[in-house]
Each structure stands twice: as C-alpha cells, then as structure tokens.
Design a protein around this motif. Structure first.
Motif, mmCIF file in Angstrom:
data_model
loop_
_atom_site.group_PDB
_atom_site.id
_atom_site.type_symbol
_atom_site.label_atom_id
_atom_site.label_comp_id
_atom_site.label_asym_id
_atom_site.label_seq_id
_atom_site.Cartn_x
_atom_site.Cartn_y
_atom_site.Cartn_z
ATOM 1 N N PHE A 38 40.753 55.873 30.239
ATOM 2 C CA PHE A 38 39.453 55.810 29.589
ATOM 3 C C PHE A 38 39.558 56.040 28.084
ATOM 4 C CE2 PHE A 38 37.773 56.518 33.930
ATOM 5 C CZ PHE A 38 36.894 55.441 33.969
ATOM 6 N N THR A 79 41.998 54.793 26.295
ATOM 7 C CA THR A 79 42.316 53.437 25.828
ATOM 8 C C THR A 79 41.079 52.555 25.818
ATOM 9 O OG1 THR A 79 44.575 53.632 26.690
ATOM 10 C CG2 THR A 79 43.765 51.417 26.241
ATOM 11 N N LYS A 80 40.256 52.677 26.851
ATOM 12 C CA LYS A 80 39.014 51.902 26.907
ATOM 13 C C LYS A 80 38.112 52.240 25.726
ATOM 14 C CE LYS A 80 35.148 50.797 30.008
ATOM 15 N NZ LYS A 80 35.451 49.374 30.190
ATOM 16 N N ARG A 84 38.375 43.534 26.301
ATOM 17 C CA ARG A 84 37.927 44.375 27.401
ATOM 18 C C ARG A 84 39.145 44.947 28.109
ATOM 19 N NH1 ARG A 84 36.026 39.950 32.053
ATOM 20 N NH2 ARG A 84 38.111 39.072 32.396
ATOM 21 N N VAL A 85 38.951 46.115 28.720
ATOM 22 C CA VAL A 85 40.034 46.803 29.417
ATOM 23 C C VAL A 85 39.819 46.678 30.917
ATOM 24 C CG1 VAL A 85 41.163 49.019 29.815
ATOM 25 C CG2 VAL A 85 40.361 48.420 27.529
ATOM 26 N N LEU A 127 46.597 50.798 33.279
ATOM 27 C CA LEU A 127 45.987 49.615 32.671
ATOM 28 C C LEU A 127 46.502 48.354 33.346
ATOM 29 C CD1 LEU A 127 46.153 50.447 28.856
ATOM 30 C CD2 LEU A 127 44.174 50.581 30.355
ATOM 31 N N ILE A 146 44.424 44.196 28.880
ATOM 32 C CA ILE A 146 43.460 44.261 27.783
ATOM 33 C C ILE A 146 43.233 42.819 27.348
ATOM 34 C CG2 ILE A 146 42.934 45.160 25.489
ATOM 35 C CD1 ILE A 146 44.820 47.461 26.015
ATOM 36 N N GLU A 199 29.193 50.263 27.930
ATOM 37 C CA GLU A 199 30.561 50.533 28.350
ATOM 38 C C GLU A 199 31.077 51.842 27.766
ATOM 39 O OE1 GLU A 199 32.639 48.880 30.478
ATOM 40 O OE2 GLU A 199 30.838 47.771 31.023
ATOM 41 N N ALA A 208 32.661 54.843 29.892
ATOM 42 C CA ALA A 208 33.984 55.394 29.572
ATOM 43 C C ALA A 208 33.897 56.889 29.307
ATOM 44 C CB ALA A 208 34.574 54.663 28.365
#
Length: 274
Positions: free
Chosen positions: A15, A17-18, A38-39, A73, A76, A244, A248
């Motif tokens: 999250f 990274t998101k 987007r992740v 992940l 991306i 988003e 997150a």
C-alpha cells in the motif's frame, strides 16, 4: 504467529507503493500528455499445512489446508486512455486524435526515436520543429527531423500531418513535410524515462516489428489524426485518485493493525512464564 507479522509487513509495503503511484498521478494532473499508472496486487505463495487427498470408494476427498504468506506487487500498469483536449490556437501545438505517439529525438535517433503524447512543439531559430527539450520532431516515412522551409512566413498543420505553408508572395504551398505518428502494439510495454518521453522496449512491439513513423490518420496503420491548435491533457481523474488514496490509506492502517495485534498476542505468550 510470525506469519501474520510478515503478512502485515508485506501489505504495508504494497500500500505504500500504491500511495507512491497515486501521489505521482496527482502531481502530474496538469502535465501535458501524461498517462496515469495503477498498482495491481497478487498473493504470495501459500504454505500448505496439510495436503490434498483424492476421494476413493470408501472415503470422500479432503481439500488442502493452506495459509497465505502475504501480498506482493503484480504490476504497475500505465493506463493509456486518452486525455481531454485543451484548445490553445497555437499552430505548433498538436494533439493526436486516436492511437499513436509523436516521434522525437536527436538527428542520430531517426531509427530509434523517443515517443511522446505531449505535442507542445515550437520552431527553433534553425527552423526545426522541436519539443520543449529541444528534441527534433520526426517526419513520416523515415524522413527525419521536420524542418520548415526558409521561404515560408506562416504555416498550418493538417490532420494528415502535412505542413501547408504560405510564402512571401502569399501563395499556399505544400512544404513536403509531414509530421509522423507511431503506433505501438502494446503501449503499456513502453518505459517512462521522464520529460513526457517513452522508450520502446521488447514488450512494446511484436516479434520482428520496428518503429515505423507513419502518416497520421492512415487507416492501414490505425494511427490517429492530428489536431492542430490543441494539446492533450493528463488522463488523471482526481476523483478516482482520491478515492484510491482513501482505500490505500485504510489498507495501510489495517495491515498495521495486524502487526499490532500479533505483537500483543506474542506479548501474552511471553508473559505466560510470569
């Protein structure tokens, strides 16, 4: 017990990274030709506690018992949906109406140019059509950099990329220069290198394919046409990004609670000796 700790840590990293990706999207909400990312997540390999047993004539089958080990992940992705049009009425501001990218680069990069959706071009003192970084805009059919002829006092760019000029006598002439557009099989496979530029990778084009700077609006290649006097805005949707961001943030908090709860239970185990 420790599995839950590591699962929580993996969730917090994911999250984070998101949130990094969302922050970059929001920061570039007004960047010309920017495409948001987007992740996507995937679960990590599960640990099997007990295996599977197949059914037989005396007993039914038993499913496996597995404990997940967290999240990682999956991708991306760069989302290449079109951005909104912004009218500027500047003749050298170009927008691609459809698929494709402008090809830009140095004079040594005719065969391997960079790609961009940002069409905020200008004409430099040597009459070259260049982007904000000074890279040449490439013409269709491998013609190389676009150069506006000296006898032209004004010009316009048609939807098929042709540069139509007006000379000192007021005559309308075709300069023979055509702004090219490149179509990429898998735009998500392009690599961002900064400056609104993309670099072609082995996953962007099919086997044996090479960069072909084609004519805008050509139905055979499927590239979009060119609209002069307009720019393509960023495709970032602030409403979606902030939604988003909330997801997150709550996900990060929930995973931190996993670590806190696991720590409390471990503390109870340690206190059993007392």
């Amino acid at each position: 017990m420790l599995r839950s700790l590591y699962s929580g840590v993996s969730g917090m990293r994911g999250f984070q990274t998101k949130l990094d990706v969302i922050g970059n999207n929001i920061a570039n909400v007004n960047t010309i030709g920017f495409k948001g990312s987007r992740v996507m997540f995937k679960d990590i390999l599960s640990q099997t506690v007990s295996g599977v047993s197949a059914p037989d004539e005396n007993r039914g089958g038993v499913n496996a018992q597995q404990v997940g080990l967290g999240v990682s992940l999956a991708a991306i992705d760069t989302v290449h949906t079109p951005g909104s049009a912004m009218t500027t009425n500047v003749p050298t501001d170009l927008r691609i109406n459809g698929d494709g990218f402008f090809a830009v680069g140095t004079t040594e990069q005719v065969d391997a140019p960079y790609l961009t959706r940002a069409g905020n071009f200008t004409v430099d003192p040597t009459r070259n059509l260049v982007n904000s970084e000074g890279l040449h805009v490439m013409g269709a059919g491998g013609a190389g950099p676009i150069i506006i002829p000296d006898e032209i006092v004004s010009f316009s760019i048609a939807q098929n990329g042709e540069i139509i000029g007006v000379n000192t006598d007021g005559e309308t002439i075709n300069t023979g220069q055509v702004v090219g557009v490149v179509r990429i099989t898998n735009p998500a496979g392009l690599e961002k290198i900064g400056g609104n530029l993309y670099q072609v990778t082995g996953n962007a084009l099919g086997d044996g394919e090479e960069i072909e700077v084609g004519i805008p609006g050509d139905p055979e290649t499927g590239v979009g046409s060119i609209i002069s006097g307009q720019l393509e805005m960023s495709n970032v949707d602030l409403t979606g990004e902030f939604t988003e961001m909330i997801i997150a943030q709550r996900g990060f908090q929930a995973n931190s609670r996993i670590i806190t709860t696991s720590d409390q239970i471990l503390q109870e185990v340690v206190n059993l000796k007392n």
